[in-house]
Motif scaffolding. Structure first.
Motif, PDB file in Angstrom:
ATOM      1  N   ALA A  37       0.880  -1.162   0.000  1.00 32.17           N
ATOM      2  CA  ALA A  37       0.000   0.000   0.000  1.00 32.17           C
ATOM      3  C   ALA A  37       0.920   1.215   0.000  1.00 32.17           C
ATOM      4  O   ALA A  37       1.921   1.237   0.713  1.00 32.17           O
ATOM      5  CB  ALA A  37      -0.870  -0.008   1.247  1.00 32.17           C
ATOM      6  N   ALA A  38       0.578   2.210  -0.801  1.00 34.97           N
ATOM      7  CA  ALA A  38       1.459   3.373  -0.895  1.00 34.97           C
ATOM      8  C   ALA A  38       0.646   4.646  -1.056  1.00 34.97           C
ATOM      9  O   ALA A  38      -0.501   4.619  -1.524  1.00 34.97           O
ATOM     10  CB  ALA A  38       2.405   3.207  -2.088  1.00 34.97           C
ATOM     11  N   GLY A  39       1.267   5.747  -0.666  1.00 35.71           N
ATOM     12  CA  GLY A  39       0.661   7.058  -0.888  1.00 35.71           C
ATOM     13  C   GLY A  39       1.116   7.577  -2.253  1.00 35.71           C
ATOM     14  O   GLY A  39       2.291   7.471  -2.600  1.00 35.71           O
ATOM     15  N   THR A  72      -3.284   3.732  -2.148  1.00 37.21           N
ATOM     16  CA  THR A  72      -4.432   3.682  -1.233  1.00 37.21           C
ATOM     17  C   THR A  72      -4.859   5.069  -0.772  1.00 37.21           C
ATOM     18  O   THR A  72      -5.921   5.231  -0.170  1.00 37.21           O
ATOM     19  CB  THR A  72      -4.099   2.833   0.006  1.00 37.21           C
ATOM     20  N   ASN A  73      -4.029   6.039  -1.021  1.00 29.82           N
ATOM     21  CA  ASN A  73      -4.352   7.426  -0.669  1.00 29.82           C
ATOM     22  C   ASN A  73      -3.412   8.330  -1.449  1.00 29.82           C
ATOM     23  O   ASN A  73      -2.357   7.900  -1.885  1.00 29.82           O
ATOM     24  CB  ASN A  73      -4.173   7.662   0.843  1.00 29.82           C
ATOM     25  N   PHE A  87       2.684   9.043   8.755  1.00 26.97           N
ATOM     26  CA  PHE A  87       2.576   9.494   7.370  1.00 26.97           C
ATOM     27  C   PHE A  87       3.425  10.761   7.239  1.00 26.97           C
ATOM     28  O   PHE A  87       3.937  11.273   8.238  1.00 26.97           O
ATOM     29  CB  PHE A  87       1.104   9.756   7.018  1.00 26.97           C
ATOM     30  N   GLU A  88       3.531  11.277   6.016  1.00 33.28           N
ATOM     31  CA  GLU A  88       4.470  12.358   5.763  1.00 33.28           C
ATOM     32  C   GLU A  88       3.838  13.717   5.999  1.00 33.28           C
ATOM     33  O   GLU A  88       2.644  13.915   5.778  1.00 33.28           O
ATOM     34  CB  GLU A  88       4.982  12.283   4.315  1.00 33.28           C
ATOM     35  N   GLY A 110       5.983   4.700   0.694  1.00 35.95           N
ATOM     36  CA  GLY A 110       5.464   3.704   1.619  1.00 35.95           C
ATOM     37  C   GLY A 110       6.511   3.300   2.637  1.00 35.95           C
ATOM     38  O   GLY A 110       7.582   3.922   2.741  1.00 35.95           O
TER      39      GLY A 110
HETATM   40  N1  HPA Z   1       2.697   7.236   3.201  1.00 36.12           N
HETATM   41  C1  HPA Z   1       3.485   6.210   3.609  1.00 36.12           C
HETATM   42  N2  HPA Z   1       3.095   4.963   3.584  1.00 36.12           N
HETATM   43  C2  HPA Z   1       1.853   4.688   3.118  1.00 36.12           C
HETATM   44  C3  HPA Z   1       0.995   5.689   2.670  1.00 36.12           C
HETATM   45  C4  HPA Z   1       1.452   7.027   2.708  1.00 36.12           C
HETATM   46  O1  HPA Z   1       0.732   7.989   2.334  1.00 36.12           O
HETATM   47  N3  HPA Z   1      -0.151   5.082   2.270  1.00 36.12           N
HETATM   48  C5  HPA Z   1       0.030   3.749   2.469  1.00 36.12           C
HETATM   49  N4  HPA Z   1       1.240   3.509   2.974  1.00 36.12           N
END
Ligand code: HPA
Length: 285
Positions: A117-119, A241-242, A199-200, A217
């Protein structure tokens, strides 16, 4: 307390235990990210091994990560699926986080598929997108938190491994073919790994995008690097995912719940894509 370091015998012991608990000889490893572990249910004739029972394995502590190895048949390949991964932010060392990758190599796995999952940092990305990882920025690794730090185990790979072509060109090409075949739009880009768990900040988001990253991520690059060091072919897929928040005054907030919920929505498309990729991979193994 100093971090544990593992010997070849430790990896071999874990692999021998797994071998003693399965009828299968896995060729493909799959690590499933937050909210994505449902795919493991599709394995036929599955042998299930809780991480807690495997020598040297850490225990996954994150909601959305099941914490077991599932070995079975899917789309014509024998796969070893990690239902839940380990993260640096849980308190594990990078050697612990990447231990399963070397155990899979010892088991005879030659292809590792990593999902996460990553932003989204690329302004063209929207929630629900899937990104083929073409390259990575291992920011935490560059800062010294690198799984390959410490004594090199020459049996796996060289002291100074190359980091170009980590994401195997033929697997990237194959994935693009699969995406076109199943009608999934596959973005392409650079994944950047941080430690998490936060989160960042908006300034960090702007910085990471300026550095050349398309998605951010808390996993994957370290695992990919250890796999590449050990001679495995690697494929990486990020689920967006966002959308990471770059504006100071934006009121929305990313949350783990949002990540898991978006993951669930993406799963059917990711599953269709992975099944086609595996089917194309089967005759090549
Ligand atoms: N930032 C870091 N890791 C994540 C994010 C994100 O926005 N969404 C899912 N994993």
């Amino acid at each position: 307390m100093s971090d544990p370091t593992y010997t070849l015998a430790d990896y071999a012991e874990a692999a021998a235990f797994v071998r003693s608990r399965t009828r299968h000889q896995p060729r493909v490893g799959l690590i499933l990210g937050s909210g994505l572990s449902g795919l493991a249910a599709q394995l036929a004739n599955a042998d299930v091994i809780p991480y807690a029972e495997i020598p040297h394995f850490p225990i996954s502590t994150v909601a959305g990560h099941a914490g077991r190895l599932v070995i079975g048949e899917i789309a014509g390949v024998t796969a070893c699926v990690m239902q839940g991964r380990f993260h640096y932010y849980e308190g594990y060392s990078m050697q612990q986080v990447t231990l399963p990758v070397r155990v899979m190599q010892q088991l005879g796995v030659s292809v590792l598929i990593l999902t996460n999952a990553a932003g989204g940092l690329n302004p063209g990305f929207v929630t629900g997108d899937i990104m083929l990882i073409e390259d990575h920025i291992n920011l935490i690794g560059m800062a010294g938190v690198n799984p390959l730090r410490g004594p090199n185990l020459d049996e796996f790979g060289p002291r100074f491994p190359a980091a170009n072509r980590v994401y195997t060109p033929r697997l990237r090409a194959l994935s693009l073919t699969s995406a076109a075949e199943v009608g999934v739009t596959l973005r392409r880009g650079v994944y950047l790994q941080l430690s998490g768990p936060n989160f960042e900040s908006p300034a960090e988001v702007r910085m990471l995008h300026a550095l050349g990253a398309d998605a951010v991520g808390m996993s994957t690059a370290a695992e990919a690097m250890v796999a590449h060091h050990a001679g495995l072919e690697v494929l990486g897929l990020s689920t967006i995912t966002n959308v990471a928040i770059a504006q100071l005054e934006a009121t929305g907030q990313p949350s783990h719940q949002e990540v898991v919920e978006a993951g669930a929505v993406i799963v059917p498309r990711l599953t269709a894509l992975l099944l086609d990729i595996l089917a194309r991979l089967a005759p090549l193994l």
